[in-house]
Design a protein around this motif. Sequence first.
Motif, PDB file in Angstrom:
ATOM      1  N   THR A  45       6.468 -21.313  -8.210  1.00  0.00           N
ATOM      2  CA  THR A  45       6.060 -20.051  -8.841  1.00  0.00           C
ATOM      3  C   THR A  45       4.766 -19.517  -8.237  1.00  0.00           C
ATOM      4  O   THR A  45       4.575 -18.296  -8.157  1.00  0.00           O
ATOM      5  CB  THR A  45       5.926 -20.232 -10.366  1.00  0.00           C
ATOM      6  OG1 THR A  45       7.184 -20.709 -10.859  1.00  0.00           O
ATOM      7  CG2 THR A  45       5.580 -18.940 -11.064  1.00  0.00           C
ATOM      8  N   LEU A  49       4.558 -15.676  -6.937  1.00  0.00           N
ATOM      9  CA  LEU A  49       3.651 -14.655  -7.475  1.00  0.00           C
ATOM     10  C   LEU A  49       2.800 -14.031  -6.369  1.00  0.00           C
ATOM     11  O   LEU A  49       2.540 -12.820  -6.375  1.00  0.00           O
ATOM     12  CB  LEU A  49       2.759 -15.249  -8.562  1.00  0.00           C
ATOM     13  CG  LEU A  49       3.470 -15.569  -9.880  1.00  0.00           C
ATOM     14  CD1 LEU A  49       2.571 -16.422 -10.770  1.00  0.00           C
ATOM     15  CD2 LEU A  49       3.902 -14.295 -10.593  1.00  0.00           C
ATOM     16  N   GLN A  52       5.112 -11.610  -4.582  1.00  0.00           N
ATOM     17  CA  GLN A  52       5.334 -10.442  -5.431  1.00  0.00           C
ATOM     18  C   GLN A  52       4.130  -9.496  -5.369  1.00  0.00           C
ATOM     19  O   GLN A  52       4.283  -8.283  -5.265  1.00  0.00           O
ATOM     20  CB  GLN A  52       5.603 -10.880  -6.868  1.00  0.00           C
ATOM     21  CG  GLN A  52       5.860  -9.720  -7.817  1.00  0.00           C
ATOM     22  CD  GLN A  52       5.899 -10.145  -9.263  1.00  0.00           C
ATOM     23  OE1 GLN A  52       5.098 -10.969  -9.703  1.00  0.00           O
ATOM     24  NE2 GLN A  52       6.837  -9.578 -10.020  1.00  0.00           N
ATOM     25  N   GLN A  63      11.293  -8.066  -8.897  1.00  0.00           N
ATOM     26  CA  GLN A  63      11.510  -8.461 -10.288  1.00  0.00           C
ATOM     27  C   GLN A  63      11.549  -9.978 -10.417  1.00  0.00           C
ATOM     28  O   GLN A  63      12.303 -10.640  -9.714  1.00  0.00           O
ATOM     29  CB  GLN A  63      12.804  -7.866 -10.806  1.00  0.00           C
ATOM     30  CG  GLN A  63      12.772  -6.355 -10.865  1.00  0.00           C
ATOM     31  CD  GLN A  63      13.997  -5.815 -11.547  1.00  0.00           C
ATOM     32  OE1 GLN A  63      14.408  -6.301 -12.594  1.00  0.00           O
ATOM     33  NE2 GLN A  63      14.600  -4.804 -10.926  1.00  0.00           N
ATOM     34  N   ASN A  66       9.492 -12.838 -16.715  1.00  0.00           N
ATOM     35  CA  ASN A  66       8.141 -12.944 -17.257  1.00  0.00           C
ATOM     36  C   ASN A  66       7.999 -14.045 -18.288  1.00  0.00           C
ATOM     37  O   ASN A  66       6.922 -14.587 -18.459  1.00  0.00           O
ATOM     38  CB  ASN A  66       7.718 -11.614 -17.898  1.00  0.00           C
ATOM     39  CG  ASN A  66       7.582 -10.513 -16.881  1.00  0.00           C
ATOM     40  OD1 ASN A  66       7.131 -10.740 -15.775  1.00  0.00           O
ATOM     41  ND2 ASN A  66       7.993  -9.322 -17.248  1.00  0.00           N
ATOM     42  N   LEU A  67       9.062 -14.332 -18.988  1.00  0.00           N
ATOM     43  CA  LEU A  67       9.009 -15.302 -20.074  1.00  0.00           C
ATOM     44  C   LEU A  67       9.902 -16.499 -19.761  1.00  0.00           C
ATOM     45  O   LEU A  67      10.995 -16.335 -19.205  1.00  0.00           O
ATOM     46  CB  LEU A  67       9.482 -14.658 -21.389  1.00  0.00           C
ATOM     47  CG  LEU A  67       8.671 -13.460 -21.862  1.00  0.00           C
ATOM     48  CD1 LEU A  67       9.374 -12.777 -23.025  1.00  0.00           C
ATOM     49  CD2 LEU A  67       7.275 -13.898 -22.268  1.00  0.00           C
ATOM     50  N   GLU A  70      13.979 -16.574 -19.834  1.00  0.00           N
ATOM     51  CA  GLU A  70      14.546 -15.240 -19.621  1.00  0.00           C
ATOM     52  C   GLU A  70      15.186 -15.087 -18.241  1.00  0.00           C
ATOM     53  O   GLU A  70      15.740 -14.042 -17.930  1.00  0.00           O
ATOM     54  CB  GLU A  70      13.463 -14.171 -19.811  1.00  0.00           C
ATOM     55  CG  GLU A  70      12.938 -14.086 -21.228  1.00  0.00           C
ATOM     56  CD  GLU A  70      13.998 -13.670 -22.233  1.00  0.00           C
ATOM     57  OE1 GLU A  70      14.737 -12.708 -21.976  1.00  0.00           O
ATOM     58  OE2 GLU A  70      14.091 -14.335 -23.284  1.00  0.00           O
ATOM     59  N   ASN A  71      15.105 -16.128 -17.430  1.00  0.00           N
ATOM     60  CA  ASN A  71      15.597 -16.021 -16.053  1.00  0.00           C
ATOM     61  C   ASN A  71      17.103 -15.748 -15.979  1.00  0.00           C
ATOM     62  O   ASN A  71      17.558 -15.007 -15.132  1.00  0.00           O
ATOM     63  CB  ASN A  71      15.209 -17.242 -15.226  1.00  0.00           C
ATOM     64  CG  ASN A  71      15.547 -18.539 -15.894  1.00  0.00           C
ATOM     65  OD1 ASN A  71      16.225 -18.585 -16.925  1.00  0.00           O
ATOM     66  ND2 ASN A  71      15.062 -19.634 -15.329  1.00  0.00           N
TER      67      ASN A  71
END
Length: 186
Positions: A45, A49, A52, A63, A66-67, A70-71
């Motif tokens: 990650t 990030l 991104q 995209q 975020n949580l 939720e992936n």
Amino acid sequence: KKLSGLYIDSITQTSLLYTNELLEKAVTMLIQAKQIGLFSYGDTTVPALNFQNKMMKIGFNIQMPNLPGENRHLASNFSSEDCVILLSYSGESKNSYRIAKILKEQQVPLIVVTAYPESHIGRLADFILPVSVSESQTIKLSTFASQIGIDYALNNLFSCLFVSNYDINLKKRITSEEYFLNDRFV
């Protein structure tokens, strides 16, 4: 000295896996995509990030979930007109594998950054951006080498995307940076 050697070795070994054609193919997949997704898990990650953030500064909206949890919802919203990058050093994370399966069901072009192209996740990829093998697939005392390799792969991808439309991307980058000029006391 040992840490700097690890950086140099990881970057050198990964760079030997790359050709211009390999990078051009990945860049083309991303440029042609309506939306770009990026999935990572655990230590991957951090480079995700970073990538991104760089891409945002030249107008690419990458995209990412975020949580936690939720992936899968995000993965189900991509289509065959999009492209997704999935980061998995070992290619054997069950969580990332489930994401890759959803993306394949949706017929989403999938770029996998991994050291193990023949892994479960690697076999689902439409395209592999390789990373050198320098750590255990299962037990890691540290993730220096894998993070360095993945970061190098993503930096290569960003650099090639930047150069593919250099004048426009340079202007976007400068404009983006100018918004922060008055925020610094120096």
